[in-house]
Write a protein that holds these residues in place. Sequence first.
Motif, PDB file in Angstrom:
ATOM      1  N   GLY A   1     -78.606 -76.488  65.577  1.00 34.12           N
ATOM      2  CA  GLY A   1     -77.165 -75.988  65.529  1.00 34.12           C
ATOM      3  C   GLY A   1     -76.799 -74.660  66.425  1.00 34.12           C
ATOM      4  O   GLY A   1     -77.695 -74.248  67.149  1.00 34.12           O
ATOM      5  N   GLN A   2     -75.783 -73.970  66.190  1.00 35.48           N
ATOM      6  CA  GLN A   2     -75.556 -72.899  67.079  1.00 35.48           C
ATOM      7  C   GLN A   2     -75.848 -71.472  66.508  1.00 35.48           C
ATOM      8  O   GLN A   2     -75.870 -70.474  67.034  1.00 35.48           O
TER       9      GLN A   2
ATOM     10  N   PHE B   1     -80.971 -70.578  62.735  1.00 38.72           N
ATOM     11  CA  PHE B   1     -80.648 -71.902  63.253  1.00 38.72           C
ATOM     12  C   PHE B   1     -81.211 -72.932  62.404  1.00 38.72           C
ATOM     13  O   PHE B   1     -82.481 -72.813  61.905  1.00 38.72           O
ATOM     14  N   CYS B   2     -80.480 -74.128  62.102  1.00 35.93           N
ATOM     15  CA  CYS B   2     -80.958 -75.296  61.526  1.00 35.93           C
ATOM     16  C   CYS B   2     -81.290 -76.430  62.516  1.00 35.93           C
ATOM     17  O   CYS B   2     -80.739 -76.249  63.682  1.00 35.93           O
TER      18      CYS B   2
ATOM     19  N   GLN C   1     -77.528 -88.812  68.324  1.00 38.66           N
ATOM     20  CA  GLN C   1     -77.039 -87.558  68.591  1.00 38.66           C
ATOM     21  C   GLN C   1     -76.791 -87.144  67.068  1.00 38.66           C
ATOM     22  O   GLN C   1     -75.912 -87.381  66.697  1.00 38.66           O
ATOM     23  N   VAL C   2     -77.403 -85.885  66.627  1.00 37.66           N
ATOM     24  CA  VAL C   2     -77.341 -85.228  65.391  1.00 37.66           C
ATOM     25  C   VAL C   2     -76.839 -83.877  65.732  1.00 37.66           C
ATOM     26  O   VAL C   2     -77.123 -83.138  66.247  1.00 37.66           O
ATOM     27  N   GLN C   3     -75.515 -83.738  65.155  1.00 37.69           N
ATOM     28  CA  GLN C   3     -74.895 -82.342  65.255  1.00 37.69           C
ATOM     29  C   GLN C   3     -74.878 -81.403  63.962  1.00 37.69           C
ATOM     30  O   GLN C   3     -74.983 -82.139  62.876  1.00 37.69           O
ATOM     31  N   LEU C   4     -75.385 -80.284  63.982  1.00 33.53           N
ATOM     32  CA  LEU C   4     -75.564 -79.342  62.852  1.00 33.53           C
ATOM     33  C   LEU C   4     -74.583 -78.285  63.049  1.00 33.53           C
ATOM     34  O   LEU C   4     -74.629 -77.766  64.089  1.00 33.53           O
TER      35      LEU C   4
ATOM     36  N   CYS D   1     -76.435 -75.608  56.123  1.00 31.67           N
ATOM     37  CA  CYS D   1     -76.382 -76.512  57.635  1.00 31.67           C
ATOM     38  C   CYS D   1     -75.739 -77.778  57.080  1.00 31.67           C
ATOM     39  O   CYS D   1     -76.382 -78.850  56.393  1.00 31.67           O
ATOM     40  N   ALA D   2     -74.671 -78.060  57.610  1.00 28.74           N
ATOM     41  CA  ALA D   2     -74.099 -79.560  57.724  1.00 28.74           C
ATOM     42  C   ALA D   2     -74.576 -80.312  58.884  1.00 28.74           C
ATOM     43  O   ALA D   2     -74.401 -79.860  60.194  1.00 28.74           O
TER      44      ALA D   2
END
Length: 124
Positions: A115-116, A94-95, A1-4, A22-23
């Motif tokens: 991402g959000q 969004f990224c 799971q990658v969070q952005l 974008c982190a």
Amino acid sequence: QVQLAESGGGSVQAGGSLRLSCALSEYTYMRYCVGWFRQAPGLEREGIASIDGYDRPEYADSVKGRFTIAQDIAKKTLTLQMNSLKPEDTGMYFCAAGSKWDSATLESADFRYWGQGTQVTVSS
């Protein structure tokens, strides 16, 4: 799971510039294609820039020559430098990351992690 997580959105006048960041929680060389999408009110989400594991970018015609995508894998950061902004660039940005690392793509179906979003508003 990658969070952005995106940052850097805001309001700017036409002709101005913004830099989005974008982190990513995970970012491994030659494992992901990462990109930027935007969605304007009432319109579908569109891919505007992506970059693959070979550092090859892909841009939508609408942003070519104005936007630059870059990745820093060591810092786990994806950026989008946006210059010469136009009112039609307004939208939620969004990224995203996907596993199709060997080919930059602007198809949202190729991206699994999102991402959000961060809002960009360009006034005339």
